[in-house]
Design an enzyme around this catalytic site. Structure first.
Site, PDB file in Angstrom:
ATOM      1  N   GLY A  48       0.850  -1.192   0.000  1.00 43.03           N
ATOM      2  CA  GLY A  48       0.000   0.000   0.000  1.00 43.03           C
ATOM      3  C   GLY A  48       0.880   1.233   0.000  1.00 43.03           C
ATOM      4  O   GLY A  48       2.109   1.140   0.151  1.00 43.03           O
ATOM      5  N   LEU A  49       0.245   2.374  -0.135  1.00 38.50           N
ATOM      6  CA  LEU A  49       0.978   3.643  -0.192  1.00 38.50           C
ATOM      7  C   LEU A  49       1.708   3.910   1.120  1.00 38.50           C
ATOM      8  O   LEU A  49       1.349   3.349   2.161  1.00 38.50           O
ATOM      9  CB  LEU A  49      -0.010   4.789  -0.452  1.00 38.50           C
ATOM     10  CG  LEU A  49      -0.738   4.779  -1.799  1.00 38.50           C
ATOM     11  CD1 LEU A  49      -1.823   5.859  -1.812  1.00 38.50           C
ATOM     12  CD2 LEU A  49       0.244   4.985  -2.944  1.00 38.50           C
ATOM     13  N   SER A  50       2.666   4.813   1.070  1.00 38.53           N
ATOM     14  CA  SER A  50       3.324   5.255   2.293  1.00 38.53           C
ATOM     15  C   SER A  50       2.271   5.901   3.194  1.00 38.53           C
ATOM     16  O   SER A  50       1.439   6.679   2.722  1.00 38.53           O
ATOM     17  CB  SER A  50       4.398   6.286   1.931  1.00 38.53           C
ATOM     18  OG  SER A  50       4.978   6.781   3.112  1.00 38.53           O
ATOM     19  N   SER A  83       2.702  -0.780   8.258  1.00 37.06           N
ATOM     20  CA  SER A  83       3.557  -1.089   9.388  1.00 37.06           C
ATOM     21  C   SER A  83       2.730  -1.185  10.686  1.00 37.06           C
ATOM     22  O   SER A  83       2.890  -2.138  11.466  1.00 37.06           O
ATOM     23  CB  SER A  83       4.599   0.019   9.464  1.00 37.06           C
ATOM     24  OG  SER A  83       5.499  -0.239  10.451  1.00 37.06           O
ATOM     25  N   SER A 115       6.080  -1.793  -1.992  1.00 36.81           N
ATOM     26  CA  SER A 115       6.101  -2.757  -3.111  1.00 36.81           C
ATOM     27  C   SER A 115       5.096  -2.365  -4.194  1.00 36.81           C
ATOM     28  O   SER A 115       4.110  -3.058  -4.400  1.00 36.81           O
ATOM     29  CB  SER A 115       5.891  -4.187  -2.622  1.00 36.81           C
ATOM     30  OG  SER A 115       4.842  -4.322  -1.690  1.00 36.81           O
TER      31      SER A 115
END
Ligand code: ADP
Length: 208
Positions: free
Chosen positions: A40-42, A47, A114
């Site tokens: 997924g996006l930052s 996390s 990714s």
């Protein structure tokens, strides 16, 4: 130099198969090995959710471990930047490490943007049937940008970061992820519980 080759460069090396097979390892651990691949996006929550899942799994006695993006870039992949080739090599190495962990019987969770579908599919191809669980942390860019936990979107918008996913580099969303988390509607605990439920209903976890 970055190499994305998968064939070994060295001659005279053979793959050594040990005495302990996967089923034996799984019964010793009480669960199967697997790779939970968060993408997924930052700022999407990869996390945060991966660590919550890890904690829930460890509470149940599962051998679980998070491979976190920035930590890997401090060590194993400290020679890699963010060009498409380097991102590819980054994911290839992480995929190989994740495979070794899964082979050891761990439930390994990876939290990397990714962005390229092909790179994720290559990792899937390294693993056995059912061992690769793609978890799409689907958070709209506007929300990621509003959260901006590391201040990176602000820098990217100011032109201080090139190749920033979602701003000036592409993100290719999974087409059919095993688990789809829409975090605009799911809290961290709910999202993590959804992942654990998937594992429990797909023959990865044993009885609680
Ligand atoms: P990533 O690993 O995808 O870059 P992080 O987990 O580092 O993202 O950051 C996501 C941020 O968004 C964290 O500060 C987290 O607390 C926050 N957040 C708010 N709501 C959610 C949610 N529903 N799911 C995940 N993270 C959330």
């Amino acid at each position: 130099m970055v190499s994305a080759m998968t064939a070994p460069k060295a001659d005279n090396i053979t793959w050594h198969t040990g005495e302990v097979d996967r089923d034996t390892r799984a019964s010793a651990h009480g669960h199967r090995g697997a790779v939970l691949w968060f993408t997924g996006l930052s700022g999407s929550g990869k996390s945060t959710i991966a660590h919550r899942v890890e904690s829930m799994l460890v509470d149940r006695g599962v051998f679980a471990y998070v491979l976190d993006g920035d930590n890997i870039r401090h060590g194993l992949n400290s020679d890699l930047g963010f060009s498409p080739e380097e991102r590819e090599e980054n994911i290839r190495r992480i995929g190989e490490v994740a495979r070794l962990f899964a082979d050891s019987g761990a439930v390994v969770l990876t939290a990397f943007i990714s962005p390229y579908r092909r790179d994720r599919e290559r990792v899937r191809a390294l693993l056995g049937q059912g061992e690769f669980v793609e978890v799409f942390v689907d958070t709209p860019l506007e929300i990621c940008e509003a959260r901006d936990p590391k201040g990176l979107y602000k820098k990217a918008r100011a032109g201080e970061i090139s190749n920033f996913t979602g701003i000036n580099a592409p993100y290719e969303a999974p087409r059919s992820p095993e688990v789809h988390l829409e975090t605009a509607d799911l809290g961290v605990d709910e999202a993590a519980a959804k992942v654990v439920r998937y594992l429990a209903t797909h023959d990865i976890l044993g009885d609680p």
